[in-house]
Motif scaffolding. Structure first.
Motif, PDB file in Angstrom:
ATOM      1  N   LYS A   5      -3.630  -8.608  -5.604  1.00  0.00           N
ATOM      2  CA  LYS A   5      -3.472  -8.827  -4.163  1.00  0.00           C
ATOM      3  C   LYS A   5      -2.002  -8.859  -3.777  1.00  0.00           C
ATOM      4  CE  LYS A   5      -7.783 -11.284  -3.163  1.00  0.00           C
ATOM      5  NZ  LYS A   5      -8.383 -12.567  -2.704  1.00  0.00           N
ATOM      6  N   VAL A   6      -1.189  -9.521  -4.641  1.00  0.00           N
ATOM      7  CA  VAL A   6       0.249  -9.602  -4.372  1.00  0.00           C
ATOM      8  C   VAL A   6       0.879  -8.219  -4.420  1.00  0.00           C
ATOM      9  CG1 VAL A   6       2.459 -10.449  -5.247  1.00  0.00           C
ATOM     10  CG2 VAL A   6       0.485 -11.974  -5.173  1.00  0.00           C
ATOM     11  N   ASP A   7       0.479  -7.425  -5.433  1.00  0.00           N
ATOM     12  CA  ASP A   7       1.018  -6.077  -5.578  1.00  0.00           C
ATOM     13  C   ASP A   7       0.647  -5.201  -4.384  1.00  0.00           C
ATOM     14  OD1 ASP A   7       0.535  -5.898  -9.184  1.00  0.00           O
ATOM     15  OD2 ASP A   7       2.170  -6.729  -7.969  1.00  0.00           O
ATOM     16  N   LEU A   8      -0.613  -5.318  -3.927  1.00  0.00           N
ATOM     17  CA  LEU A   8      -1.050  -4.540  -2.760  1.00  0.00           C
ATOM     18  C   LEU A   8      -0.283  -4.949  -1.514  1.00  0.00           C
ATOM     19  CD1 LEU A   8      -4.929  -4.384  -3.304  1.00  0.00           C
ATOM     20  CD2 LEU A   8      -3.316  -2.470  -3.377  1.00  0.00           C
ATOM     21  N   LYS A   9      -0.018  -6.245  -1.395  1.00  0.00           N
ATOM     22  CA  LYS A   9       0.719  -6.748  -0.240  1.00  0.00           C
ATOM     23  C   LYS A   9       2.152  -6.205  -0.257  1.00  0.00           C
ATOM     24  CE  LYS A   9       1.946 -11.010   2.184  1.00  0.00           C
ATOM     25  NZ  LYS A   9       1.870 -12.498   2.161  1.00  0.00           N
ATOM     26  N   LYS A  10       2.769  -6.224  -1.442  1.00  0.00           N
ATOM     27  CA  LYS A  10       4.128  -5.703  -1.579  1.00  0.00           C
ATOM     28  C   LYS A  10       4.159  -4.201  -1.327  1.00  0.00           C
ATOM     29  CE  LYS A  10       6.123  -9.076  -4.773  1.00  0.00           C
ATOM     30  NZ  LYS A  10       6.714  -9.277  -6.125  1.00  0.00           N
ATOM     31  N   LEU A  11       3.135  -3.507  -1.812  1.00  0.00           N
ATOM     32  CA  LEU A  11       3.060  -2.062  -1.617  1.00  0.00           C
ATOM     33  C   LEU A  11       2.944  -1.717  -0.139  1.00  0.00           C
ATOM     34  CD1 LEU A  11       2.901   0.725  -2.959  1.00  0.00           C
ATOM     35  CD2 LEU A  11       0.406   0.453  -3.048  1.00  0.00           C
ATOM     36  N   LYS A  12       2.097  -2.470   0.579  1.00  0.00           N
ATOM     37  CA  LYS A  12       1.933  -2.238   2.021  1.00  0.00           C
ATOM     38  C   LYS A  12       3.237  -2.548   2.761  1.00  0.00           C
ATOM     39  CE  LYS A  12      -0.940  -3.361   6.012  1.00  0.00           C
ATOM     40  NZ  LYS A  12       0.229  -3.425   6.925  1.00  0.00           N
ATOM     41  N   GLN A  13       3.906  -3.622   2.347  1.00  0.00           N
ATOM     42  CA  GLN A  13       5.169  -3.996   2.983  1.00  0.00           C
ATOM     43  C   GLN A  13       6.219  -2.902   2.766  1.00  0.00           C
ATOM     44  OE1 GLN A  13       6.772  -7.714   1.598  1.00  0.00           O
ATOM     45  NE2 GLN A  13       8.586  -7.584   2.889  1.00  0.00           N
ATOM     46  N   PHE A  14       6.276  -2.373   1.532  1.00  0.00           N
ATOM     47  CA  PHE A  14       7.232  -1.313   1.225  1.00  0.00           C
ATOM     48  C   PHE A  14       6.914  -0.047   2.019  1.00  0.00           C
ATOM     49  CE2 PHE A  14       8.408   2.404  -1.406  1.00  0.00           C
ATOM     50  CZ  PHE A  14       9.782   2.219  -1.417  1.00  0.00           C
ATOM     51  N   LYS A  15       5.616   0.277   2.127  1.00  0.00           N
ATOM     52  CA  LYS A  15       5.193   1.450   2.894  1.00  0.00           C
ATOM     53  C   LYS A  15       5.591   1.312   4.359  1.00  0.00           C
ATOM     54  CE  LYS A  15       1.137   4.142   4.243  1.00  0.00           C
ATOM     55  NZ  LYS A  15      -0.340   4.226   4.216  1.00  0.00           N
ATOM     56  N   ASP A  16       5.389   0.117   4.913  1.00  0.00           N
ATOM     57  CA  ASP A  16       5.770  -0.136   6.310  1.00  0.00           C
ATOM     58  C   ASP A  16       7.275   0.012   6.503  1.00  0.00           C
ATOM     59  OD1 ASP A  16       3.143  -0.590   6.919  1.00  0.00           O
ATOM     60  OD2 ASP A  16       3.305  -2.784   6.906  1.00  0.00           O
ATOM     61  N   GLU A  17       8.046  -0.483   5.549  1.00  0.00           N
ATOM     62  CA  GLU A  17       9.508  -0.393   5.639  1.00  0.00           C
ATOM     63  C   GLU A  17       9.974   1.063   5.594  1.00  0.00           C
ATOM     64  OE1 GLU A  17      11.053  -2.779   2.510  1.00  0.00           O
ATOM     65  OE2 GLU A  17      10.599  -4.688   3.500  1.00  0.00           O
ATOM     66  N   VAL A  18       9.368   1.843   4.709  1.00  0.00           N
ATOM     67  CA  VAL A  18       9.728   3.260   4.605  1.00  0.00           C
ATOM     68  C   VAL A  18       9.344   4.001   5.884  1.00  0.00           C
ATOM     69  CG1 VAL A  18       9.234   5.417   3.387  1.00  0.00           C
ATOM     70  CG2 VAL A  18       9.604   3.328   2.089  1.00  0.00           C
ATOM     71  N   THR A  19       8.169   3.674   6.425  1.00  0.00           N
ATOM     72  CA  THR A  19       7.717   4.311   7.670  1.00  0.00           C
ATOM     73  C   THR A  19       8.685   4.022   8.808  1.00  0.00           C
ATOM     74  OG1 THR A  19       5.397   4.162   6.994  1.00  0.00           O
ATOM     75  CG2 THR A  19       5.835   4.480   9.340  1.00  0.00           C
ATOM     76  N   ARG A  20       9.079   2.757   8.940  1.00  0.00           N
ATOM     77  CA  ARG A  20      10.018   2.381  10.006  1.00  0.00           C
ATOM     78  C   ARG A  20      11.381   3.041   9.762  1.00  0.00           C
ATOM     79  NH1 ARG A  20       8.472  -2.185  13.097  1.00  0.00           N
ATOM     80  NH2 ARG A  20      10.648  -2.701  13.459  1.00  0.00           N
ATOM     81  N   PHE A  21      11.772   3.140   8.497  1.00  0.00           N
ATOM     82  CA  PHE A  21      13.035   3.763   8.125  1.00  0.00           C
ATOM     83  C   PHE A  21      13.066   5.217   8.591  1.00  0.00           C
ATOM     84  CE2 PHE A  21      15.588   6.139   4.976  1.00  0.00           C
ATOM     85  CZ  PHE A  21      16.787   5.448   5.036  1.00  0.00           C
ATOM     86  N   MET A  22      11.994   5.972   8.301  1.00  0.00           N
ATOM     87  CA  MET A  22      11.934   7.374   8.679  1.00  0.00           C
ATOM     88  C   MET A  22      11.769   7.542  10.191  1.00  0.00           C
ATOM     89  SD  MET A  22      12.502   8.948   5.901  1.00  0.00           S
ATOM     90  CE  MET A  22      12.272  10.605   6.558  1.00  0.00           C
ATOM     91  N   MET A  23      11.012   6.631  10.818  1.00  0.00           N
ATOM     92  CA  MET A  23      10.826   6.699  12.271  1.00  0.00           C
ATOM     93  C   MET A  23      12.149   6.557  13.004  1.00  0.00           C
ATOM     94  SD  MET A  23       7.315   4.529  12.949  1.00  0.00           S
ATOM     95  CE  MET A  23       7.629   4.438  14.698  1.00  0.00           C
ATOM     96  N   ALA A  24      13.023   5.696  12.489  1.00  0.00           N
ATOM     97  CA  ALA A  24      14.328   5.485  13.132  1.00  0.00           C
ATOM     98  C   ALA A  24      15.108   6.793  13.196  1.00  0.00           C
ATOM     99  CB  ALA A  24      15.119   4.420  12.378  1.00  0.00           C
TER     100      ALA A  24
END
Length: 245
Positions: A5-24
């Motif tokens: 669960k922790v790994d999935l949470k971290k993975l989702k957080q990292f995915k969100d960060e990358v998405t926001r990074f590229m959106m910028a």
């Protein structure tokens, strides 16, 4: 199970960060494209001429970014990538004449919310292979729902001849898998010099035509002024004759 669960949470957080990074970077491209389009429309409507012939933009793919990170031996941290790879978002502008390149560059740099980080003039100082273009690295503010971000955008400004040469050189370069025979390298360099000579010739013609047009405009203005003076003079003469009576 908890670790999963922790790994999935971290993975989702990292995915969100990358998405926001590229959106910028996408939003930064949109902002700069809008500014350039406004300049183009202004010149077309007001000056009946535009220094902008064509505009294209591109966003590096995550794979391309990772490849560059690996080549440069950078950290995978997003902040490190942002500060070291400044060409993730890129805009290419082609202009009719060399003078248009510098005029357009000045107009872009005068925008109050644009900060010029770096300027490389490969027109005055071409690359060894003959490549010519004016490169700007600019930083532009992006306003998100919860923060303000400042994003780098690379702007390349070149003439049609410069763009034609660079596009073909790029295709040849990759066709030979970056192993171009020396003979072709020399011919490409000669072609770049021919393109530069063509640009200088067209610039000279452009200036001569502009001077002729300005002289004609001045003559038309003088003629129009004479006509206006005549229209005023005739009634005045008539009034003076009445007063004399």
């Amino acid at each position: 199970m908890n670790n999963a669960k922790v790994d999935l949470k971290k993975l989702k957080q990292f995915k969100d960060e990358v998405t926001r990074f590229m959106m910028a970077y996408k939003f930064a491209l949109d902002e700069v494209n809008t500014k350039i389009d406004i300049l183009k429309q202004e010149f077309e409507y007001v000056h009946d001429y535009s220094p902008i012939e064509h505009v294209s933009s591109r966003l590096k793919t995550p794979e391309s970014i990772l490849n560059k990170v690996h080549r440069k031996n950078y950290s995978l941290a997003l902040d490190t990538i942002k500060e070291n790879i400044k060409d993730i978002a890129g805009i290419r502008i082609t202009c009719p004449f060399i003078s248009d390149i510098y005029n357009l560059s000045s107009m872009i740099q005068r925008q109050k919310d644009i900060e010029v980080i770096e300027e490389k003039d490969y027109i005055k100082n071409p690359k060894p292979n003959g490549y010519q273009s004016l490169h700007l690295i600019v930083k532009i503010p992006i306003f998100m729902s919860d923060r303000e971000d400042h994003v780098y955008v690379e702007v390349q400004i070149r003439t049609i001849a410069m763009d034609f040469w660079a596009s073909l050189e790029h295709k040849i370069f990759y066709k030979y898998n970056k192993e171009i025979p020396q003979r072709l390298l020399l011919e490409l360099k000669e072609a770049a010099e021919s393109a530069a000579a063509l640009d200088r010739k067209m610039e000279k013609i452009h200036k001569e035509v502009s001077n002729i047009k300005n002289e004609q405009t001045l003559e038309d203005d003088v003629q129009q002024l004479k006509i206006s003076q005549d229209k005023i003079a005739i009634p005045m003469l008539f009034l003076e004759s009445l007063l004399e009576k």
